[in-house]
Structure formats: C-alpha cells, structure tokens
Design an enzyme around this catalytic site. Structure first.
Site, PDB file in Angstrom:
ATOM      1  CD  GLU A  49      27.263 -62.145 -53.747  1.00  0.00           C
ATOM      2  OE1 GLU A  49      26.252 -60.924 -54.009  1.00  0.00           O
ATOM      3  OE2 GLU A  49      27.844 -62.665 -54.318  1.00  0.00           O
ATOM      4  CB  CYS A  61      20.239 -57.333 -50.897  1.00  0.00           C
ATOM      5  SG  CYS A  61      20.142 -58.630 -52.120  1.00  0.00           S
TER       6      CYS A  61
HETATM    7  P1  NAD Z   1      23.167 -59.987 -40.764  1.00  0.00           P
HETATM    8  O1  NAD Z   1      24.832 -59.353 -41.188  1.00  0.00           O
HETATM    9  O2  NAD Z   1      22.862 -59.574 -39.330  1.00  0.00           O
HETATM   10  O3  NAD Z   1      22.969 -61.481 -40.685  1.00  0.00           O
HETATM   11  C1  NAD Z   1      23.479 -62.375 -41.707  1.00  0.00           C
HETATM   12  C2  NAD Z   1      24.100 -63.735 -41.230  1.00  0.00           C
HETATM   13  O4  NAD Z   1      25.313 -63.380 -40.361  1.00  0.00           O
HETATM   14  C3  NAD Z   1      23.354 -64.516 -40.302  1.00  0.00           C
HETATM   15  O5  NAD Z   1      23.298 -65.887 -40.634  1.00  0.00           O
HETATM   16  C4  NAD Z   1      23.534 -64.061 -38.780  1.00  0.00           C
HETATM   17  O6  NAD Z   1      23.470 -65.031 -38.083  1.00  0.00           O
HETATM   18  C5  NAD Z   1      25.083 -63.987 -39.330  1.00  0.00           C
HETATM   19  N1  NAD Z   1      25.636 -63.117 -38.202  1.00  0.00           N
HETATM   20  C6  NAD Z   1      25.054 -61.820 -37.417  1.00  0.00           C
HETATM   21  N2  NAD Z   1      26.070 -61.487 -36.700  1.00  0.00           N
HETATM   22  C7  NAD Z   1      27.226 -62.132 -36.704  1.00  0.00           C
HETATM   23  C8  NAD Z   1      28.498 -61.957 -36.259  1.00  0.00           C
HETATM   24  N3  NAD Z   1      28.822 -61.180 -35.425  1.00  0.00           N
HETATM   25  N4  NAD Z   1      29.445 -62.690 -36.586  1.00  0.00           N
HETATM   26  C9  NAD Z   1      29.241 -63.939 -37.476  1.00  0.00           C
HETATM   27  N5  NAD Z   1      27.834 -63.927 -37.999  1.00  0.00           N
HETATM   28  C10 NAD Z   1      27.114 -63.226 -37.651  1.00  0.00           C
HETATM   29  O7  NAD Z   1      22.655 -59.699 -42.189  1.00  0.00           O
HETATM   30  P2  NAD Z   1      21.129 -59.613 -42.487  1.00  0.00           P
HETATM   31  O8  NAD Z   1      20.406 -58.445 -41.428  1.00  0.00           O
HETATM   32  O9  NAD Z   1      20.415 -60.896 -42.366  1.00  0.00           O
HETATM   33  O10 NAD Z   1      20.884 -59.145 -43.872  1.00  0.00           O
HETATM   34  C11 NAD Z   1      20.509 -57.814 -44.400  1.00  0.00           C
HETATM   35  C12 NAD Z   1      21.895 -57.262 -45.144  1.00  0.00           C
HETATM   36  O11 NAD Z   1      22.251 -58.271 -46.089  1.00  0.00           O
HETATM   37  C13 NAD Z   1      21.320 -56.206 -46.022  1.00  0.00           C
HETATM   38  O12 NAD Z   1      22.409 -55.164 -45.782  1.00  0.00           O
HETATM   39  C14 NAD Z   1      21.195 -56.682 -47.305  1.00  0.00           C
HETATM   40  O13 NAD Z   1      21.242 -55.650 -48.374  1.00  0.00           O
HETATM   41  C15 NAD Z   1      22.347 -57.734 -47.335  1.00  0.00           C
HETATM   42  N6  NAD Z   1      21.868 -58.616 -48.358  1.00  0.00           N
HETATM   43  C16 NAD Z   1      22.826 -58.744 -49.360  1.00  0.00           C
HETATM   44  C17 NAD Z   1      22.301 -59.755 -50.247  1.00  0.00           C
HETATM   45  C18 NAD Z   1      23.157 -59.855 -51.484  1.00  0.00           C
HETATM   46  O14 NAD Z   1      22.905 -60.859 -52.359  1.00  0.00           O
HETATM   47  N7  NAD Z   1      24.332 -59.105 -51.741  1.00  0.00           N
HETATM   48  C19 NAD Z   1      21.173 -60.563 -50.110  1.00  0.00           C
HETATM   49  C20 NAD Z   1      20.387 -60.628 -48.961  1.00  0.00           C
HETATM   50  C21 NAD Z   1      20.783 -59.749 -48.009  1.00  0.00           C
END
Ligand code: NAD
Length: 461
Positions: free
Chosen positions: A212, A246
């Site tokens: 997602e 998002c």
């Molecule tokens: P992110 O990718 O930084 O983090 C999300 C999760 O991934 C966190 O739990 C984090 O700890 C983990 N993570 C971070 N780095 C990692 C790595 N190297 N390896 C494994 N896991 C890791 O994302 P974010 O900044 O929390 O979210 C923002 C993005 O998410 C935006 O692009 C937004 O549009 C998208 N988003 C999508 C939806 C949807 O329903 N499609 C919903 C909310 C947010």
C-alpha cells in the site's frame, strides 16, 4: 539480539498457528470483538497519543482511525462466519456431475508493517483481515509516531496471546530483522522506496506481499461543478491531518474557466475552517517530525502563494497553503507532497487534464469534480488509479465494501472488509466429483477423442 528475538517471535507464532487454534472461527470472532472493546476502552489514551505525535485533532483522529477501526472490527466480527464459509461457484458441464467450491484457508503467520500518518488505523485495518482470516500476526507500528505505537502495543498485548498477535516496536532495523524471517504473508503500508526493500526480502521465501504505497493523487475540476461545494470538499481533504494522508488530493488540475473562482473559494474555506491564524486552531495538525517539516517547507519555494505560506519550525507548523502558477518541473510537482500545500495547475480542455495524469505514475486515488455524466465516464475509462471519487475526495476509503489499494507505482493488492479477509487467505479452488458418470473420452487410448472433443467444446460448452 534483535534478530534472535524476531526468529523466536515468529517461531512461537508458527507453533500457535500449527496448533490449529485460529482455524476455529469462533476464536477469531471472539478476538475481533475483544480488540474492539480494548480500542474503545483505550479511547482517551489513543487520542492523547496521536495529539502528542502530530497534534492530530480529536475529531480527525476519531473519525479516520478509531471510528474506522471499530467499524472494521464490528463488521468483520459480524461477517467472519459467512466470509470463512466455502463459497459455491458454477461448474462447467464437462465436469458434470460435480460441484465447485472456493475454500478460504488461513495463510499462516503474517507480518504487518505500518506507517506513521494514521499510526493506529493503518495497523489495525490490515490486522482485522489477518485475524478474520485465521492468521497469526506480527505488527510493526511506525517509530515516527512513538506515543501511538506504544499505546497500540499495549492494547494488542492486553487482547492477544503474543503467540497469536504481537506488536514489535522499533524503526527500520527492527523491520529489517523481521523481514529476515519467513512469513506466509506480508502487508506493507508506506513509501515506494521501502516497499521495494520489502518486496526484495519477501522474494527470498516467495512470500506474497501487499504493498500500500503513495504517490501524487490528482484532483480534476471542470467548470460545470458547484465550485463552493468543490472548494469545501477539496480544502477538507487537503488539510485534514495537515495533508499527511496517502489519498489526500495532492494537486489541483483546474479548467481555466473555473480557476479564479475556485481559488477564491478555497482561500475562503481555509479562513472558515481554521480562522485568520491557523496556528491557533485546535482543528489543525502539525508535521510529524522535523525532517518532514523541512521537506515540506522546501516545497513552498515554487509558484505564487495565494494563501498561507507561514511556517514555525519549533511547533512544526506549516499553514494551509495554496500555490498558483507552479510549473510541472517544480519540486512540489515532482514528489508526493504529504503536507498542507496545494499546487494549482491550469488546463484548457479535459483531454489535456487526462493526458497530464496519464503521463505520470498511476495514482492511489484520482478525484474528479463535474456534473457531466459523459465526462465522468470518460475520465474513469481513460485514466487508471487505485481508487476514485467523483465530486468528493477521500471518502471511498471509508466504504469497506470497496476494495482499497493502489495500481502500478501506488502499490498492489486490495483490502478492506471482505477484501482484507481474502488478502490474508488462500482461496483454495476445489472440485468435488461424483462417481455417477465418467466421460471415457478423457482416458487413453484416445482414438477419435480429439475430433469429438473439438466438436463438444465448440458447440456444447
Ligand atoms: P516509510 O516507508 O518511511 O515507513 C513505513 C514503515 O516502514 C515504518 O514502520 C518504518 O519503520 C518501516 N521502514 C522504514 N524504513 C525501512 C527499511 N529500510 N526497511 C524496512 N522497513 C522500513 O513510510 P512513511 O513515511 O511512514 O509513510 C509515507 C508513505 O506511505 C507515503 O508515500 C504515503 O503515501 C504512503 N502511505 C500509503 C498508504 C496507503 O494506504 N496506500 C497509507 C499511508 C501512507
């Protein structure tokens, strides 16, 4: 150390799953109800945590996270028995006499990695699917919303045996050590960059993944719409959670005949919603971290500020901002904004707007404001997006009968309601034959079988 913990956590969950405890639909139903009670009981702790993490207004936190989670849980508890039942489907005559069934079975041990912007809702929503489907789950909340992560972990540990569902708190290093384990299903919500890493890790064990992700959600406005209503709905969606959504309308694509009036209405809405000084409004959130504050602030350096533009680093405040005269090359039009900044791009004919959308990665959501049914049908047919709202924004998320998810760069796999159940299940296809009749033509020696089969397939089936 962390790696050892991760492997033990997963091993315990695998033992629990193998014990067959979660095959009992009554157990799933009981836990879905218990989780709803626990979340409801922790209401004030959860709302306080979200306020602490990003100044989330109580109503926004309730409606988008708690209320949504509770209604997902209630709906799943009410329907899990019928979702889990074998589903009879039609059987082609050449299999006669037989019946065909879809048998949903749980996948096993699942991993749910959640983002910070809706730190509870986007962890609980997939978890509802996992529990309803009969899976065990390790939930990794986001470290960027630490207060909510802590409350969520407490609520889950009050409700579940950790061998069934367990929250594991921490940042990327914790997520990485979890990803080194073998899961039966991974559900990731967050950025495309990390989504790629998740998919790489999952590939080692051929684990199915749902991603997602995000992207830039366009909002097309035609001049035949009701511009006051449109402005109110767009401003609400854009500045809800200070744009950290998002499916927030990322940028406006507005017909030049409607542009000036729409901008005036939008600016009026911002004043009505948040007063003359939005930094004093109790109904307006803050950027979640200093890094996100700096990133969004840098995007203000484009076009012409129509309203807003004020920032305060200490409180991570960025005013609701509308930017006119941006160019597609500006940074604000190159990356997902994920903040309270609304760039306005003008077009002459609807086909230009459609072409603008189609020249870019396929978005998670697309919004269209027009009363014209022909234009509605045209945009639906000529663009591709994960979801769509016509004459509103974001509200498609709340209808759990609709599949929710992305397409292309905005992700893949769908969830919500029964779609979540299906995502966390193996939908086993089963044919049950009778001994009443056998078509000997299928057995060697085949002799004239080919001739007869061609005729039968062509004219009978
Ligand atoms: P992110 O990718 O930084 O983090 C999300 C999760 O991934 C966190 O739990 C984090 O700890 C983990 N993570 C971070 N780095 C990692 C790595 N190297 N390896 C494994 N896991 C890791 O994302 P974010 O900044 O929390 O979210 C923002 C993005 O998410 C935006 O692009 C937004 O549009 C998208 N988003 C999508 C939806 C949807 O329903 N499609 C919903 C909310 C947010």
């Amino acid at each position: 150390m962390e790696e050892l913990d991760a492997s033990r956590i997963v091993a315990r969950q695998r033992d629990f799953f193998d014990s067959g405890a979660t095959r009992d639909v009554g157990v799933r139903e009981k836990h879905l109800k218990a989780l709803a009670r626990a979340i409801d009981g922790a209401r004030s702790r959860i709302l306080k945590a979200m306020k602490e993490d990003m100044g989330k207004p109580g109503w926004e936190a309730y409606i988008a996270e708690m209320g949504q989670s509770l209604s997902d849980l209630d709906r799943a508890a009410r329907n899990v028995r019928s979702w889990a039942r074998p589903r009879l489907v039609a059987t082609p005559p050449y299999l006669f006499p037989a019946s065909s069934w879809i048998y949903p079975e749980p996948l096993g041990v699942s991993l749910i990695i959640a983002p910070w912007n809706y730190p509870m809702g986007l962890a609980v929503a997939p978890l509802v699917g996992a529990v309803a489907a009969g899976d065990c789950a390790v939930v990794k909340p986001s470290e960027i919303a630490p207060a909510t992560s802590a409350v969520l972990a407490a609520v889950l540990s009050e409700t579940f045996d950790p061998a069934y569902v367990k929250a594991v708190e921490g940042g990327p290093e914790v997520a990485r050590s979890l990803l080194e384990q073998r899961f039966d299903c991974i559900f990731y919500t967050g950025s495309a960059r990390v989504g790629q890493l998740v998919m790489e890790a999952a590939a080692k064990n051929l684990t199915p993944v749902t991603l997602e992700l995000g992207g830039k959600c366009p909002c097309i406005v035609e001049p035949d719409t009701d511009l006051r209503h449109t402005a109110r709905r767009v401003a609400w969606g854009k500045f809800f959670n200070a744009g950290q959504t998002c499916i927030s309308p990322d940028y406006l694509l507005v017909n030049s005949a409607a542009k000036q009036e729409l901008i005036t209405e939008l600016a009026a809405c911002v004043r009505r919603f948040y007063g003359d000084d939005p930094s004093k409004s109790p109904d307006y959130a803050r950027m979640v971290s200093d890094a996100h504050f700096e990133r969004v602030k840098a995007l203000l350096d484009a076009g012409e500020v129509v309203t807003g533009g004020e920032t305060d680093a200490r409180s991570r405040f960025i005013a609701p901002t509308i930017l006119d005269r941006v160019s597609p090359e500006d940074q604000v039009m190159q990356e997902e904004i994920f903040g309270p900044v609304l760039p306005v791009v003008e077009y002459g004919e609807l086909e230009e707007a459609i072409a603008f959308v189609n020249e870019r990665p396929r978005p998670l959501a697309l919004y269209l404001f027009t009363r014209d049914r022909g234009k509605q049908a045209r945009v639906l047919a000529e663009t591709s997006s994960g979801g769509c709202c016509i004459n509103d924004v974001m509200v498609h998320f709340s209808n759990s009968r609709l599949p929710f998810g992305g397409v292309g760069m905005s992700g893949f796999g769908k969830y919500h309601g029964r779609h979540s159940f299906d995502t966390f299940s193996n939908l086993k296809g089963v044919v049950r034959k009778s001994f009443l009749f056998d078509a000997y033509v299928r057995y060697p020696p085949y002799r004239n079988a080919l001739k007869w089969t061609r005729k039968l397939l062509r004219y009978v089936f």
